[in-house]
Scaffold this motif. Structure first.
Motif, mmCIF file in Angstrom:
data_model
loop_
_atom_site.group_PDB
_atom_site.id
_atom_site.type_symbol
_atom_site.label_atom_id
_atom_site.label_comp_id
_atom_site.label_asym_id
_atom_site.label_seq_id
_atom_site.Cartn_x
_atom_site.Cartn_y
_atom_site.Cartn_z
ATOM 1 N N GLN A 58 -1.810 -2.288 -7.364
ATOM 2 C CA GLN A 58 -2.756 -1.174 -7.402
ATOM 3 C C GLN A 58 -4.157 -1.713 -7.600
ATOM 4 O OE1 GLN A 58 -1.546 0.659 -11.176
ATOM 5 N NE2 GLN A 58 -0.898 2.419 -9.965
ATOM 6 N N THR A 59 -5.139 -0.850 -7.380
ATOM 7 C CA THR A 59 -6.521 -1.203 -7.693
ATOM 8 C C THR A 59 -6.591 -1.732 -9.129
ATOM 9 O OG1 THR A 59 -7.233 0.562 -6.235
ATOM 10 C CG2 THR A 59 -8.859 -0.265 -7.798
ATOM 11 N N GLU A 60 -5.961 -1.038 -10.047
ATOM 12 C CA GLU A 60 -6.055 -1.385 -11.468
ATOM 13 C C GLU A 60 -5.412 -2.734 -11.788
ATOM 14 O OE1 GLU A 60 -5.276 1.552 -10.294
ATOM 15 O OE2 GLU A 60 -6.163 3.181 -11.487
ATOM 16 N N TRP A 74 3.949 -4.856 -4.102
ATOM 17 C CA TRP A 74 3.416 -3.670 -4.796
ATOM 18 C C TRP A 74 2.292 -4.080 -5.736
ATOM 19 C CZ3 TRP A 74 2.496 -2.450 -9.816
ATOM 20 C CH2 TRP A 74 2.168 -1.110 -10.095
ATOM 21 N N GLY A 113 0.788 -1.232 0.000
ATOM 22 C CA GLY A 113 0.000 0.000 0.000
ATOM 23 C C GLY A 113 0.810 1.268 0.000
ATOM 24 N N GLU A 114 2.010 1.219 0.570
ATOM 25 C CA GLU A 114 2.856 2.418 0.661
ATOM 26 C C GLU A 114 4.283 1.905 0.800
ATOM 27 O OE1 GLU A 114 2.192 3.941 4.573
ATOM 28 O OE2 GLU A 114 0.724 2.384 4.827
ATOM 29 N N PRO A 115 5.244 2.805 0.654
ATOM 30 C CA PRO A 115 6.625 2.337 0.784
ATOM 31 C C PRO A 115 6.887 1.774 2.189
ATOM 32 C CG PRO A 115 6.529 4.551 -0.121
ATOM 33 C CD PRO A 115 5.148 4.215 0.311
HETATM 34 P P1 AMP Z 1 -4.483 1.680 -4.609
HETATM 35 O O1 AMP Z 1 -4.868 1.663 -6.034
HETATM 36 O O2 AMP Z 1 -5.388 2.520 -3.755
HETATM 37 O O3 AMP Z 1 -4.348 0.290 -4.071
HETATM 38 O O4 AMP Z 1 -3.068 2.375 -4.497
HETATM 39 C C1 AMP Z 1 -2.017 1.937 -5.293
HETATM 40 C C2 AMP Z 1 -0.835 2.833 -5.093
HETATM 41 O O5 AMP Z 1 -0.321 2.681 -3.763
HETATM 42 C C3 AMP Z 1 0.318 2.487 -5.999
HETATM 43 O O6 AMP Z 1 0.174 3.034 -7.288
HETATM 44 C C4 AMP Z 1 1.484 3.085 -5.229
HETATM 45 O O7 AMP Z 1 1.563 4.481 -5.436
HETATM 46 C C5 AMP Z 1 1.095 2.795 -3.787
HETATM 47 N N1 AMP Z 1 1.701 1.516 -3.376
HETATM 48 C C6 AMP Z 1 1.133 0.301 -3.331
HETATM 49 N N2 AMP Z 1 2.007 -0.621 -2.871
HETATM 50 C C7 AMP Z 1 3.172 0.023 -2.665
HETATM 51 C C8 AMP Z 1 4.473 -0.362 -2.211
HETATM 52 N N3 AMP Z 1 4.743 -1.606 -1.858
HETATM 53 N N4 AMP Z 1 5.435 0.594 -2.140
HETATM 54 C C9 AMP Z 1 5.168 1.872 -2.492
HETATM 55 N N5 AMP Z 1 3.964 2.306 -2.908
HETATM 56 C C10 AMP Z 1 2.980 1.392 -2.993
#
Ligand code: AMP
Length: 540
Positions: A327-329, A325, A302-304
């Motif tokens: 994303q929703t997509e 890592w 979700g985040e770094p």
């Molecule tokens: P979401 O679509 O709401 O799940 O958010 C996805 C976004 O969260 C990604 O495009 C990244 O910007 C961030 N994100 C998800 N996983 C990671 C991760 N392991 N490290 C850094 N950013 C992440």
């Protein structure tokens, strides 16, 4: 063993009925633990019959393939059961974060042309307020009333009691639309990333290859089902493999969480960096109270994930944390660390087998290792979103030069590990939730005292980023504590509590360029005390 979809690709079927056919019927699908510690087990057979019952509820109300259903509930058994039931009937199934306010709901329910929603009594007034603007909405099902309130506001228990427990899941094609999750961009309204039933192939594969769950594992994913992690890994991935899960009603609570990990003998735990950073605030001795001998590993998303968190977990918990890592997509994990692969603390790991990810410049040229650029993925994986609902044009704009553009920036090192650098847009990532500055700015402008607004994300030790608002107020308006409270409450009610600015600054005017675009870069520099850069084209 890879999941077999030859008899039917339906997610609801594969996660429940199929599990019963292959001998998992009496196995615990999930242990529900409520806020008072009350525990209730659901076997795969019960999950199957209850979700079939809910499919019948929707069918009896007249819904059919392609109609849009939403859950708008906090974590709950009804959320899980109705989600799977709706998928069995092949409805487009959306989930809404229970904290959403009126505007956030209207944007999503309106764009999706939702026909039926399941929620609870205390959330009803938010929906009633916007109902006139939702002409397609026919039924609201409430989980906590015993009797129907009207022909359109109905009782879940009454409907369930009247529904049959057998439901024949029609043959579902891999490309049939399934799950709809809204995600925030830096401009415009939130976009509904729509997936197809075949996404289960990837959720299942990553659960096997990355999370490496085994038949006797007890898995716990702390994500809320309002977001993609909560559905892809709190529901679909593990149940496609017949794995038992823990579902806990509450949010972050160090004591409750560690009690759960120890008492429920969780073997694999999937959580978020913000929660882990909050745990780091506990005294080391706190962690000596719990027997974590069953816990094999921890995953995060979700985040770094900062290197300090990994080093802390090794020292204090004696466990590794594997960053993942997606994303929703993307619908499922694309790049990650995993047991068996050396962890480079601070790196997101390497792409999943079969996934081609790369760093490209703005013209689509591949960049060499060590150079920061746009993180792109070669399209075509099974859990790739199939469109943005009612927004095909923006969907298409995400594909260029043969790549899907994620909106993230990153770099690759000489060993092929990916390192997250940031977003290429202004979207704010607070505690793993994407917040659109535009949505917050719009909510702020609804307040009569506010003339202009500009919203940014700034670094935060715990949340990764926090939401900060700059506003200018109308002449003769005084900025008082009461007005500040009003502003915060308004954003919370209209957008959500996660979008509520943590800090608000009143300034004379919001910097904009000649075409009127808010220059968030300048606001950020102002906040950070940094050089404002080239501002010659700005109207400030
Ligand atoms: P979401 O679509 O709401 O799940 O958010 C996805 C976004 O969260 C990604 O495009 C990244 O910007 C961030 N994100 C998800 N996983 C990671 C991760 N392991 N490290 C850094 N950013 C992440």
């Amino acid at each position: 063993m890879p999941i077999d979809i030859t008899d039917n690709c339906n997610i609801g079927y594969l996660c429940t009925e199929k599990q019963c056919y292959i001998g998992n019927g009496n196995k615990i699908a999930f242990r529900w633990i409520d806020l008072n510690g009350l525990v209730k087990d659901y076997t795969f057979t019960e999950l199957h019959t209850e979700s079939s019952r809910f499919a019948n509820v929707l069918k009896n109300l007249g819904y059919k393939i392609g109609d849009v259903f939403f859950t708008f509930l906090p974590k709950s058994t009804e959320q899980i059961i109705s989600f799977l039931g709706s998928l069995k009937l092949q409805l487009v199934t959306g989930t809404l974060f229970s904290n959403f306010g009126e505007d956030a709901l209207l944007d999503r329910l309106g764009n999706a042309e939702a026909k039926v929603i399941i929620t609870k009594k205390s959330f009803l007034k938010k929906i009633i307020k916007i109902k006139e603007k939702l002409p397609r909405l026919e039924h609201i099902i409430l989980v906590d009333i015993d009797d129907h309130l009207s022909e359109s506001v109905m009782s879940y228990s009454k409907l369930m009691n009247a529904a049959d427990i057998t439901f024949k899941v029609e043959m579902t094609r891999p490309d049939t639309p399934s799950i709809l999750h809204y995600t925030s961009g830096s401009t415009g309204k939130p976009k509904g990333a729509l997936h197809a039933h075949k996404s289960i192939l990837m959720q299942s594969k990553t659960t096997e290859d990355i999370l490496q769950l085994l038949p006797d594992d007890v898995f716990w994913c702390t994500a809320d089902q309002g977001w993609v992690t909560g559905t892809s890994y709190g529901i679909i991935g593990p149940w496609s493999l017949g794995i038992s899960q823990i579902h806990y009603a509450g949010g972050y609570d160090a004591e409750a969480w560690f009690k759960m990990l120890a008492e429920q003998r969780v073997t694999v735990w999937y959580t978020a960096p913000t929660a882990l950073r909050m745990l780091m605030r506990e005294d080391d001795s706190f962690f000596e109270n719990w027997d974590l001998s069953n816990l094999r590993c921890i995953f995060s998303v979700g985040e770094p994930l900062n290197p300090e968190v990994i080093l802390w977990a090794r020292r204090v918990l004696g466990k590794d944390i594997y960053d993942t890592w997606f994303q929703t997509e993307t619908g499922s994990i694309m790049i990650s660390n995993r047991p068996g692969l050396e962890i480079k603390p601070g790196s997101m790991g390497i792409p999943l087998h079969g996934i081609q990810a790369a760093i490209v410049d703005d013209d689509g040229t591949l960049l060499p290792s060590g150079v920061q650029g746009n993180l792109c993925v070669r399209p075509g994986w099974d859990s790739m979103f199939i469109t943005y609902f009612n927004n095909e044009e923006i969907y298409r704009s995400k594909f260029k030069y043969g790549w899907y553009w994620t909106g993230d920036t990153a770099k690759i090192d000489e060993d092929g590990y990916f390192w997250f650098m940031g977003r290429s847009d202004d979207v704010i990532n607070t505690a793993g939730h994407l917040v659109s500055p535009f949505e917050v700015e719009s909510a702020l402008l609804e307040i009569s005292e506010i003339a202009e607004s500009g919203v940014i994300g700034v670094p935060d030790e715990i949340l990764f980023e926090k939401v900060v608002a700059f506003i200018s107020i109308n002449k003769n308006v005084e900025w008082t504590r009461d007005l500040e409270l009003k502003v915060r409450l308004h954003v919370s009610n209209k957008a959500s509590s996660i979008a509520t600015p943590q800090e608000i600054f009143v300034i004379d005017s919001i910097p904009k360029n000649k075409s009127g675009k808010i220059m968030r870069r300048v606001l950020k520099a102002k906040y950070m005390g940094a050089d404002l850069g080239d501002i010659s084209t700005l109207d400030i």
